[in-house]
Design an enzyme around this catalytic site. Structure first.
Site, mmCIF file in Angstrom:
data_model
loop_
_atom_site.group_PDB
_atom_site.id
_atom_site.type_symbol
_atom_site.label_atom_id
_atom_site.label_comp_id
_atom_site.label_asym_id
_atom_site.label_seq_id
_atom_site.Cartn_x
_atom_site.Cartn_y
_atom_site.Cartn_z
ATOM 1 N N PRO A 415 -0.942 -6.754 7.740
ATOM 2 C CA PRO A 415 -0.270 -6.345 6.507
ATOM 3 C C PRO A 415 1.013 -5.577 6.787
ATOM 4 O O PRO A 415 1.029 -4.681 7.635
ATOM 5 C CB PRO A 415 -1.291 -5.439 5.811
ATOM 6 C CG PRO A 415 -2.330 -5.122 6.827
ATOM 7 C CD PRO A 415 -2.303 -6.232 7.830
ATOM 8 N N CYS A 417 4.208 -3.860 4.504
ATOM 9 C CA CYS A 417 4.967 -3.579 3.286
ATOM 10 C C CYS A 417 6.376 -4.140 3.419
ATOM 11 O O CYS A 417 7.026 -3.922 4.440
ATOM 12 C CB CYS A 417 5.104 -2.073 3.108
ATOM 13 S SG CYS A 417 3.853 -1.385 2.068
ATOM 14 N N GLN A 492 -4.639 -7.215 0.503
ATOM 15 C CA GLN A 492 -4.950 -5.831 0.859
ATOM 16 C C GLN A 492 -4.655 -4.936 -0.344
ATOM 17 O O GLN A 492 -3.517 -4.877 -0.802
ATOM 18 C CB GLN A 492 -4.128 -5.352 2.067
ATOM 19 C CG GLN A 492 -4.577 -3.968 2.534
ATOM 20 C CD GLN A 492 -3.671 -3.348 3.597
ATOM 21 O OE1 GLN A 492 -2.482 -3.131 3.348
ATOM 22 N NE2 GLN A 492 -4.225 -3.079 4.774
ATOM 23 N N TYR A 574 -3.629 7.083 3.290
ATOM 24 C CA TYR A 574 -3.557 6.788 1.859
ATOM 25 C C TYR A 574 -4.843 7.292 1.194
ATOM 26 O O TYR A 574 -5.710 7.862 1.864
ATOM 27 C CB TYR A 574 -3.293 5.288 1.639
ATOM 28 C CG TYR A 574 -1.951 4.879 2.240
ATOM 29 C CD1 TYR A 574 -0.784 5.476 1.775
ATOM 30 C CD2 TYR A 574 -1.866 3.984 3.296
ATOM 31 C CE1 TYR A 574 0.461 5.167 2.337
ATOM 32 C CE2 TYR A 574 -0.638 3.672 3.866
ATOM 33 C CZ TYR A 574 0.522 4.266 3.381
ATOM 34 O OH TYR A 574 1.728 3.982 3.949
ATOM 35 N N ARG A 622 -9.749 -1.643 6.185
ATOM 36 C CA ARG A 622 -8.902 -1.124 7.271
ATOM 37 C C ARG A 622 -9.181 0.371 7.428
ATOM 38 O O ARG A 622 -9.155 1.122 6.449
ATOM 39 C CB ARG A 622 -7.421 -1.373 6.970
ATOM 40 C CG ARG A 622 -6.535 -0.812 8.068
ATOM 41 C CD ARG A 622 -5.113 -1.341 8.018
ATOM 42 N NE ARG A 622 -4.947 -2.393 9.010
ATOM 43 C CZ ARG A 622 -3.773 -2.670 9.626
ATOM 44 N NH1 ARG A 622 -2.682 -2.003 9.308
ATOM 45 N NH2 ARG A 622 -3.688 -3.617 10.518
ATOM 46 N N ARG A 716 4.602 -6.414 13.900
ATOM 47 C CA ARG A 716 6.034 -6.551 14.241
ATOM 48 C C ARG A 716 6.359 -7.856 14.946
ATOM 49 O O ARG A 716 7.403 -8.462 14.653
ATOM 50 C CB ARG A 716 6.478 -5.332 15.035
ATOM 51 C CG ARG A 716 6.513 -4.074 14.169
ATOM 52 C CD ARG A 716 6.552 -2.825 14.986
ATOM 53 N NE ARG A 716 5.366 -2.684 15.814
ATOM 54 C CZ ARG A 716 5.224 -1.760 16.757
ATOM 55 N NH1 ARG A 716 6.196 -0.912 17.000
ATOM 56 N NH2 ARG A 716 4.107 -1.684 17.459
HETATM 57 C C1 LIG Z 1 7.253 -2.825 8.325
HETATM 58 C C2 LIG Z 1 5.796 -2.507 8.406
HETATM 59 C C3 LIG Z 1 5.060 -2.366 7.248
HETATM 60 C C4 LIG Z 1 3.691 -2.090 7.296
HETATM 61 N N1 LIG Z 1 2.942 -2.054 6.152
HETATM 62 C C5 LIG Z 1 1.590 -1.968 6.209
HETATM 63 C C6 LIG Z 1 0.782 -2.138 5.064
HETATM 64 O O1 LIG Z 1 1.270 -2.407 3.977
HETATM 65 N N2 LIG Z 1 -0.554 -2.010 5.181
HETATM 66 C C7 LIG Z 1 -1.142 -1.743 6.384
HETATM 67 O O2 LIG Z 1 -2.354 -1.633 6.454
HETATM 68 N N3 LIG Z 1 -0.391 -1.612 7.494
HETATM 69 C C8 LIG Z 1 0.940 -1.732 7.443
HETATM 70 N N4 LIG Z 1 1.684 -1.672 8.598
HETATM 71 C C9 LIG Z 1 1.002 -1.494 9.882
HETATM 72 C C10 LIG Z 1 0.786 -2.844 10.558
HETATM 73 O O3 LIG Z 1 -0.090 -3.667 9.832
HETATM 74 C C11 LIG Z 1 0.221 -2.669 11.970
HETATM 75 O O4 LIG Z 1 -1.027 -2.038 11.898
HETATM 76 C C12 LIG Z 1 1.151 -1.869 12.870
HETATM 77 O O5 LIG Z 1 2.499 -2.239 12.707
HETATM 78 C C13 LIG Z 1 0.770 -2.052 14.341
HETATM 79 O O6 LIG Z 1 0.848 -3.403 14.699
HETATM 80 P P1 LIG Z 1 2.065 -3.996 15.595
HETATM 81 O O7 LIG Z 1 2.082 -3.186 16.854
HETATM 82 O O8 LIG Z 1 1.661 -5.420 15.828
HETATM 83 O O9 LIG Z 1 3.328 -3.863 14.817
HETATM 84 C C14 LIG Z 1 3.054 -1.912 8.548
HETATM 85 C C15 LIG Z 1 3.833 -2.045 9.703
HETATM 86 C C16 LIG Z 1 5.163 -2.351 9.654
HETATM 87 C C17 LIG Z 1 5.942 -2.526 10.940
#
Ligand SMILES: Cc1cc2nc3c(=O)[nH]c(=O)nc-3n(C[C@H](O)[C@H](O)[C@H](O)COP(=O)(O)O)c2cc1C
Ligand SMILES: Cc1cc2nc3c(=O)[nH]c(=O)nc-3n(C[C@H](O)[C@H](O)[C@H](O)COP(=O)(O)OP(=O)(O)OC[C@H]3O[C@@H](n4cnc5c(N)ncnc54)[C@H](O)[C@@H]3O)c2cc1C
Length: 783
Positions: A415, A417, A492, A574, A622, A716
């Site tokens: 997920p 945002c 989500q 949250y 989560r 990412r």
């Molecule tokens: C731009 C952005 C927005 C995110 N928004 C959410 C979200 O809406 N809900 C959520 O549970 N995690 C959110 N995350 C966290 C990611 O889902 C993830 O757990 C976190 O980036 C680590 O994973 P990665 O190392 O693959 O980026 C967000 C991360 C990024 C980079």
């Protein structure tokens, strides 16, 4: 120049050698409290890489060390009546005393004064020295003397271990895991000279206590080890040498130097012996310090600052790996029911350096066994019979089912945002963003946190699910995903709680809006950033009922959209997460206090949604499995939370961490949250989704095949490459795997064919280049 070295272990002696060799006029003195031939323990191991460093740093001592080596390539793992072999590990063992004697001789030949049986009197005695090197080991007194400046911490790990020896021949490095009435015992054994072995035996503190062995009762220890591991040790007698049952101290220092004093080796940092890196770190510290001294002639302080800047990342990387490794041995019980092939793979991949692909390079046979086991295991789970010789796709391309939802592979778009909604309504941005990620081949896409009410939003750009417009826009996205891809899509749902009414992700995140803020609620009236954030109102029971009903109403809209799974966001500080964490929940009613109470409202929300959500569709939650804050949520708490959620019908835990409070101090690194997924999955027996710095297909394969998670979410990486999974499919087909579990849109098939062909060519080129560049074998005597 006068150099005073405290401690004549590997770090102190080696630095003394290097500095004396480059500065023959310097007065270099080492004080060592023990006698020259007085050493505890038996042998140590060094990798090929360390040997190459020693060769470059000081050829004469290297030649002697290399001549004294027992070299091996194989690792044998004994587990429940099986012995699994893997090759290509390239390690050398040497008697610790032999190493020290070589270094002592070399130091003496160069004119270093080594004063044995001399207790260092303390820092005051070194006032006249230009450089003082504290190489006084794990219990460094110098570190204690400079504690205010260096800020050391010592974390004692729970397991017990004893270092013993045996005269026998082992076919390679040997791990063995055996269970008796007291618990599980781990053996780490290797030869450091023909017929001479070091054994480290380890168990949990509880098993040690249950065994009745005394900490310093060496005779009983030897008898116990000899009996338990008689088969591995060919019935050899077990020898002791101050073989006491100790607990490993993880030493860290905020700074390693102060003024003209510097710590080296174990005095500065320790790395658990299960990755065999203590002596490596000590010797390589000495090399790096020497290099910094050469680079800053006549300026010791600048040299020490440069040393610390250069050396710290590497030393911390190794320490981090060692900490990850020790975690496996502290929790062997978690893998006790695993198939021997999976157990061995989990053992090999425990420190995250050896992965599926890395192991294939070392020993392709092992990966063939992992693949064969995995194919059989997945076929059994799906009640399919496959012929013995059938070769399935790599682990990441195996399908996975939760209730009625089948995902075609193990990759999930995490997920994220997008902060691009208009009054909660997803826009064309979302349509293209989610559509292209679903086209990219992942098994599952999870939407960003979609808010259950207007005042539940994090920011004005967050998507919502509380109006017909929201439902319609989401429905359009879900319909595209279902009509054009084989990807599944989960919704989500969340409520921002005290992190609500804040700026967009690319503005000042977690800070209130410049204007137009809406009131926010939380379990307790604690602002996120004291003095900056809005103070949330403490939720009343009426508020809880309202929020619960908002979640249910949003879930029902999600059903109308035909989402395949519902995920409740109980992480990242949250609203529901702030009920779970004692850092943010200070209530004194039945919703605060002990974990059972803190869980009450999140479970109420979960139950209400579960009741509304179709029986055949799965639900996930989560979690922030740790707050990374002392006194906050721990992995153990998360096991209890996951257990409760499972009992209430939760199918999957999406294991994230932190973001609870600005006080969080996460320890980042590759796959840095994976230990928590492993813990929850294997302690609770629930499917998990791992996330956090998972960036490659190799890591996904490693994680799922080793039993540390069922699915892997990448956030990412999917922003930069929506087609991550399709690219991975191209790589693996080039390796000769049959590729199932990934669908290309028919519109893109000609692109697939070209990509596959290019991947095959690139692979052939890489293989040719690797063959031409293969380095010669190290010149080392074989035991
Ligand atoms: C731009 C952005 C927005 C995110 N928004 C959410 C979200 O809406 N809900 C959520 O549970 N995690 C959110 N995350 C966290 C990611 O889902 C993830 O757990 C976190 O980036 C680590 O994973 P990665 O190392 O693959 O980026 C967000 C991360 C990024 C980079
Ligand atoms: C069970 C076990 C197994 C291990 N296995 C391995 C392995 O396989 N491979 C590996 O690389 N490493 C291994 N290690 C780690 C390794 O032994 C250490 O990390 C390494 O020796 C560190 O070197 P050092 O020079 O920093 O410290 P040390 O070797 O501890 O040397 C410090 C020296 O300082 C002296 N000293 C301390 N205080 C004073 C004082 N006040 N005055 C005078 N002298 C003093 C001590 O007597 C000692 O000789 C193992 C450790 C343990 C406990």
């Amino acid at each position: 120049m006068r150099v005073d070295v405290i401690g004549g272990g590997p770090a102190g002696l080696y630095f003394a050698i290097l500095i004396k060799a480059s500065h023959p006029d310097a007065r270099v003195e080492v004080v060592e409290r023990n006698r020259a031939d007085d050493t505890f323990g038996f042998g140590i191991v060094l990798s090929d890489e360390t040997l190459a460093n020693l060769k470059r740093a000081d050829e004469p001592s290297y030649r002697e060390i290399a001549a004294g080596f027992a070299y091996w390539d194989d690792i044998h793992t004994w587990f429940k009546g099986n012995v699994l072999r893997s090759s290509g590990h390239g390690f050398s063992g040497i008697r610790r005393l032999a190493l020290l004697e070589i270094l002592q001789r070399r130091a003496a030949a160069l004119g270093v004064a080594v004063c044995f049986q001399t207790e260092d009197p303390g820092l005051e005695a070194h006032r006249g020295a230009d450089l003082v090197v504290g190489a006084d080991g794990i219990n460094s007194r110098l570190r204690g003397q400079l504690a205010v400046s260096l800020q050391p911490t010592v974390e004692t790990r729970p397991n017990r271990f004893a270092w013993v020896g045996a005269r026998t021949t082992l076919p390679g490095f040997t791990y063995s895991f055996r269970e008796d009435a007291a618990g599980i015992w781990n053996l780490h054994a290797y030869m450091y000279a023909p017929g001479e072995c070091t054994l480290i035996v380890e168990t949990t503190d509880a098993a040690f206590k249950a065994s009745g062995l005394g900490v310093e009762d060496e005779r009983a220890t030897a008898a116990h080890v000899a009996r338990l591991f008689a088969e591995e040790l060919n019935g050899a007698q077990v020898l002791t040498n101050r073989s006491f049952w100790r607990q490993f101290p993880v030493v860290r220092c905020v700074r390693w130097h102060h003024d003209n004093v510097v710590l080296l080796g174990d005095a500065a940092h320790t790395a658990h012996w299960s990755i065999g890196s203590g002596t490596k770190l000590a010797l390589e510290d000495a090399i790096a310090l020497h290099r910094a001294m050469i680079a800053h002639p006549g300026d010791v302080r600048a040299g020490l600052a440069a040393y610390e800047t250069e050396r710290r990342p590497e030393a911390e990387r190794i320490q981090h790996s060692a900490n990850t490794s020790l975690f496996f041995f502290e929790n062997v019980r978690r893998f006790w029911q695993a198939d021997p092939v999976q157990f061995n793979f989990a053992l090999m991949s425990r420190a995250k350096q050896i992965t599926y692909e890395n192991l294939r390079k070392r020993d392709p046979r092992v990966i063939r066994d992992v693949d064969a086991w995995w194919t059989k295991h997945c076929a059994q789970a799906a009640a399919i019979r496959v012929p013995a010789e059938f070769r399935g796709p790599p682990p990441m391309f195996a399908p996975f089912s939760l209730r009625g939802m089948a995902v075609q592979n193990r990759v999930v778009v995490s997920p994220m945002c997008q902060y691009s909604a208009v009054d909660g309504t997803p826009t064309d941005w979302h349509y293209v963003h989610y559509g292209s990620r679903a086209v990219g081949g992942a098994g599952l896409v999870v939407t960003e946190m979609t808010c259950v009410a207007r005042d539940a939003r994090i920011s004005p750009g967050c998507t919502g699910m509380y109006r017909a417009e929201h439902r319609n826009a989401w429905k359009r996205i879900v319909q595209f995903v279902h009509a054009h891809t084989d990807c599944r899509i989960a919704l989500q749902l969340g409520h921002a709680g005290r992190k609500g009414s804040t700026q967009l992700g690319w503005e000042e995140m977690d800070r209130p809006l410049a204007s137009g803020n809406w009131p926010i609620v939380a379990p307790s009236s604690l602002p996120y950033h004291p003095g900056l954030s809005q103070v949330p109102r403490t939720m009343s029971r009426k508020d809880m009922v309202r929020v619960r009903d908002q979640f249910v109403a949003a879930a029902k809209l999600g059903i109308e959209c035909e989402f395949d799974m519902l995920e409740l966001h109980m992480a990242h500080g949250y609203l529901l997460a702030t009920f779970l964490s004692p850092v943010t929940n200070r209530r004194v009613d039945e919703y605060g206090g002990r974990l059972e109470n803190r869980l009450r409202f999140p479970l109420e929300v979960f139950d209400a949604c579960r009741e509304a959500w179709p029986e055949e569709k799965p639900m996930s939650v989560r979690l922030s499995a740790t707050d990374w804050i002392p006194g906050g949520i721990t992995g153990e708490d998360s096991v209890e939370i996951a257990r409760a959620l499972k009992a209430h019908g939760c199918d999957l835990i999406d294991v994230s961490t932190g973001q609870t409070d600005p006080a969080s101090r996460p320890v980042y690194g590759r796959m840095f949250q994976l230990n928590f997924s492993e813990q929850i999955r294997n302690d609770v027996g629930i499917a998990t989704l791992a996330v956090g710095a998972i960036t490659t297909a190799d890591q996904v394969n490693t994680i799922v095949a080793s039993g540390r998670a069922d699915l892997c979410a990448l956030a990412r990486p999917h922003l930069a490459d929506p087609y991550f999974t399709l690219h991975a499919a191209a790589e693996y087909q080039a390796m000769g795997y049959p590729i199932e579990g990934v669908s290309w849109p028919k519109q893109y098939l000609s692109g697939r064919d070209q990509l596959y062909q290019l991947a095959r060519r690139a692979r052939e080129d890489a293989e040719r280049a690797a063959e031409q560049a293969r380095p010669p074998k190290p010149e080392i005597a074989t035991a």
